[in-house]
Design a protein around this motif. Sequence first.
Motif, PDB file in Angstrom:
ATOM      1  N   ALA A 140       0.839  -1.213   0.000  1.00  0.00           N
ATOM      2  CA  ALA A 140       0.000   0.000   0.000  1.00  0.00           C
ATOM      3  C   ALA A 140       0.869   1.255   0.000  1.00  0.00           C
ATOM      4  O   ALA A 140       0.490   2.281  -0.579  1.00  0.00           O
ATOM      5  N   VAL A 141       2.041   1.185   0.620  1.00  0.00           N
ATOM      6  CA  VAL A 141       2.970   2.324   0.594  1.00  0.00           C
ATOM      7  C   VAL A 141       3.378   2.601  -0.858  1.00  0.00           C
ATOM      8  O   VAL A 141       3.384   3.755  -1.320  1.00  0.00           O
ATOM      9  N   ALA A 142       3.694   1.537  -1.597  1.00  0.00           N
ATOM     10  CA  ALA A 142       4.085   1.708  -3.006  1.00  0.00           C
ATOM     11  C   ALA A 142       2.951   2.369  -3.793  1.00  0.00           C
ATOM     12  O   ALA A 142       3.182   3.315  -4.571  1.00  0.00           O
ATOM     13  N   THR A 143       1.735   1.896  -3.572  1.00  0.00           N
ATOM     14  CA  THR A 143       0.591   2.438  -4.312  1.00  0.00           C
ATOM     15  C   THR A 143       0.371   3.910  -3.969  1.00  0.00           C
ATOM     16  O   THR A 143       0.069   4.725  -4.843  1.00  0.00           O
ATOM     17  N   GLU A 144       0.556   4.249  -2.700  1.00  0.00           N
ATOM     18  CA  GLU A 144       0.342   5.639  -2.279  1.00  0.00           C
ATOM     19  C   GLU A 144       1.443   6.560  -2.842  1.00  0.00           C
ATOM     20  O   GLU A 144       1.161   7.699  -3.215  1.00  0.00           O
ATOM     21  N   ALA A 173       8.822   1.118  -6.467  1.00  0.00           N
ATOM     22  CA  ALA A 173       9.125  -0.287  -6.801  1.00  0.00           C
ATOM     23  C   ALA A 173       9.886  -0.980  -5.679  1.00  0.00           C
ATOM     24  O   ALA A 173       9.720  -2.185  -5.445  1.00  0.00           O
ATOM     25  N   ASN A 174      10.712  -0.239  -4.958  1.00  0.00           N
ATOM     26  CA  ASN A 174      11.478  -0.852  -3.870  1.00  0.00           C
ATOM     27  C   ASN A 174      10.556  -1.430  -2.796  1.00  0.00           C
ATOM     28  O   ASN A 174      10.866  -2.472  -2.200  1.00  0.00           O
ATOM     29  N   PHE A 175       9.424  -0.771  -2.529  1.00  0.00           N
ATOM     30  CA  PHE A 175       8.488  -1.322  -1.541  1.00  0.00           C
ATOM     31  C   PHE A 175       7.772  -2.543  -2.116  1.00  0.00           C
ATOM     32  O   PHE A 175       7.653  -3.578  -1.465  1.00  0.00           O
ATOM     33  N   ARG A 176       7.310  -2.421  -3.366  1.00  0.00           N
ATOM     34  CA  ARG A 176       6.546  -3.526  -3.962  1.00  0.00           C
ATOM     35  C   ARG A 176       7.410  -4.778  -4.113  1.00  0.00           C
ATOM     36  O   ARG A 176       6.997  -5.891  -3.789  1.00  0.00           O
ATOM     37  N   MET A 177       8.648  -4.566  -4.583  1.00  0.00           N
ATOM     38  CA  MET A 177       9.504  -5.720  -4.855  1.00  0.00           C
ATOM     39  C   MET A 177       9.864  -6.445  -3.552  1.00  0.00           C
ATOM     40  O   MET A 177       9.793  -7.671  -3.477  1.00  0.00           O
ATOM     41  N   PHE A 178      10.211  -5.698  -2.513  1.00  0.00           N
ATOM     42  CA  PHE A 178      10.612  -6.388  -1.281  1.00  0.00           C
ATOM     43  C   PHE A 178       9.414  -7.016  -0.581  1.00  0.00           C
ATOM     44  O   PHE A 178       9.566  -8.029   0.117  1.00  0.00           O
ATOM     45  N   ALA A 179       8.219  -6.461  -0.770  1.00  0.00           N
ATOM     46  CA  ALA A 179       7.015  -7.130  -0.252  1.00  0.00           C
ATOM     47  C   ALA A 179       6.894  -8.495  -0.919  1.00  0.00           C
ATOM     48  O   ALA A 179       6.623  -9.516  -0.258  1.00  0.00           O
ATOM     49  N   VAL A 230      14.768   1.116   3.268  1.00  0.00           N
ATOM     50  CA  VAL A 230      13.566   1.102   4.117  1.00  0.00           C
ATOM     51  C   VAL A 230      12.610  -0.016   3.649  1.00  0.00           C
ATOM     52  O   VAL A 230      11.995  -0.695   4.480  1.00  0.00           O
ATOM     53  N   GLY A 231      12.499  -0.219   2.336  1.00  0.00           N
ATOM     54  CA  GLY A 231      11.598  -1.261   1.813  1.00  0.00           C
ATOM     55  C   GLY A 231      11.894  -2.629   2.411  1.00  0.00           C
ATOM     56  O   GLY A 231      11.032  -3.232   3.078  1.00  0.00           O
ATOM     57  N   PRO A 232      13.114  -3.154   2.252  1.00  0.00           N
ATOM     58  CA  PRO A 232      13.402  -4.469   2.814  1.00  0.00           C
ATOM     59  C   PRO A 232      13.419  -4.477   4.340  1.00  0.00           C
ATOM     60  O   PRO A 232      13.026  -5.468   4.968  1.00  0.00           O
ATOM     61  N   ALA A 233      13.863  -3.377   4.945  1.00  0.00           N
ATOM     62  CA  ALA A 233      13.897  -3.340   6.420  1.00  0.00           C
ATOM     63  C   ALA A 233      12.482  -3.540   6.963  1.00  0.00           C
ATOM     64  O   ALA A 233      12.255  -4.374   7.857  1.00  0.00           O
ATOM     65  N   LEU A 234      11.505  -2.810   6.413  1.00  0.00           N
ATOM     66  CA  LEU A 234      10.136  -2.945   6.902  1.00  0.00           C
ATOM     67  C   LEU A 234       9.538  -4.285   6.477  1.00  0.00           C
ATOM     68  O   LEU A 234       8.831  -4.943   7.262  1.00  0.00           O
ATOM     69  N   ALA A 235       9.810  -4.706   5.267  1.00  0.00           N
ATOM     70  CA  ALA A 235       9.251  -5.984   4.806  1.00  0.00           C
ATOM     71  C   ALA A 235       9.682  -7.118   5.738  1.00  0.00           C
ATOM     72  O   ALA A 235       8.930  -8.080   5.957  1.00  0.00           O
ATOM     73  N   CYS A 236      10.863  -7.007   6.302  1.00  0.00           N
ATOM     74  CA  CYS A 236      11.363  -8.045   7.209  1.00  0.00           C
ATOM     75  C   CYS A 236      10.882  -7.831   8.644  1.00  0.00           C
ATOM     76  O   CYS A 236      11.245  -8.605   9.537  1.00  0.00           O
TER      77      CYS A 236
END
Length: 494
Positions: free
Chosen positions: A81-85, A118-124, A174-180
Amino acid sequence: MTSASSSPVTETILNFIDGSYRKGSEGKSFPNVNPATGTAIGVVHEASQADVADAVAAAKAALTGPWGKMTTAERVKLIAAVATEIERRADDFLAAEVADTGKPRHVASHIDIPRGAANFRMFADVVSTMPGESFNTSTPDGGQALNYTVRKPKGVVAVVCPWNFPLLLMTWKVGPALACGNTVVVKPSEETPRTAALLGEVMNAVGMPKGVYNVVHGFGPGSAGEFLTSNPDVDAITFTGETGTGQAIMQKAAIGVRDISFELGGKNPAIVFADADLDKAVEGLSRSVFLNTGQVCLGTERVYVERPIFDAFVARMVAAAQGFKPGVTGDRAYLGPLISAEHREKVLGYYRRAVEDGATVVTGGGVPEISGAEAGGFFVEPTLWIDVAHGDTVMREEIFGPCCGIVPFDSEDEVIALANDTVYGLCASIWTENLSRGHRVAAAMDVGVCWVNSWFLRDLRTAFGGSGHSGIGREGGVHSLEFYTEITNICVKL
Ligand SMILES: NC(=O)C1=CN([C@@H]2O[C@H](COP(=O)(O)OP(=O)(O)OC[C@H]3O[C@@H](n4cnc5c(N)ncnc54)[C@H](O)[C@@H]3O)[C@@H](O)[C@H]2O)C=CC1
Ligand SMILES: O=C(O)/C=C/C=C(\O)C(=O)O
């Protein structure tokens, strides 16, 4: 007022701590300057040591709050949702990034903002599909045991960022840190605070729990950067920036034995063999030298060209360089400014040093004449040198500007030795139509990333990072999970 939501002029840029925007508790601030005009366009509130401690405490508390209790599926849904926003607010992010960096809109709209989302979407995706590891083990009593791994977040991650691709390089961490499942405290570059601040609005809009994402503004030593990296409740530090800064942060990380991931500088070589497709090589290398005004850690600053095509290659590169007109508006071909007056002085120092050391300037070498609003911007001319010796300063030190030295070579062994003779080891590119040679020379490069017949062709799932003075560790795809998680191996006697 949080960030660049409407006009960037007179913008107030605040820290984002525990889900709220805050001024610095000591009342300190510093100007935010647009590098394309040289004018102050905002005021950044500097975080005090107490503010940084609050941010770290909020991040620590969030680990055991609703965030820490979420399933992976719930967490990755929020991250997607972060990526979409970000995509929905792409115009706001674009305005913020262009205001901070002065870069042409087409660069930020094609690279910085979409890659940031994309960094948020990909790591999700990576975290959702990550397999565990398991082994059946024979036991001394003739029975069996099952070993399997579970991955847990490291905890509070400090994310210290540079200014060249602010949103992109921050979200890459931040993307992978939060995804993990970690929480983060981000220290954006003092030159480019806006998109990190704006991301706080996105976090609140998607319902990210308070304290998961925090931003503290300021400088390095004696300021937010040092306060953050020396805070004992930070569990790991990920940093992109200069090698010297990496050394300073490493000393802080040693206290408490915290893990680090470093993406540092480079002095990246390109090798052009005589059988290369010259059109492709010139197109790729002119992007590699001049994209983002040379302020790309992956950019090429040393080009080795096989002697039979040397003159033709240089002539083609000169023509390409002259197509990059400094400026960001009007009908120019958009070579943006350098990030600051200080950085321009550094780059111009290298321009002078090249000539003092005997280089021939085949194009550029100075400051362009620009009138109108951009007259006060931090522009330099795209610059190419020949007659540079291997030991010259401009062939050894990272410049981080739109320039490179071009050198002829006669044999494969010679050029491999020249390319590898550097303290850095970030990336390289090889240009040849002989793919056997392409594979062979690429494998001989002492770098973290090597392209053959391309440059900056980045699949976010691949390993990214450098060796030597270019960094420690690899991030990207599953490699990021190695840094952002701790593994517990569970052994069950069956
Ligand atoms: N390998 C890579 O992926 C990349 C490397 N870089 C490198 O970054 C450099 C340009 O970026 P800059 O922002 O000028 O780098 P920098 O190292 O000066 O600053 C980066 C960040 O570190 C902070 N900082 C500075 N000193 C600190 C300290 N003692 N403790 C904690 N934080 C500190 C700064 O405030 C900033 O947020 C170039 O040398 C370039 O090669 C830039 C982008 C990517
Ligand atoms: O992977 C990307 O999209 C961008 C990487 C760029 C850098 O690491 C850089 O220039 O600093």
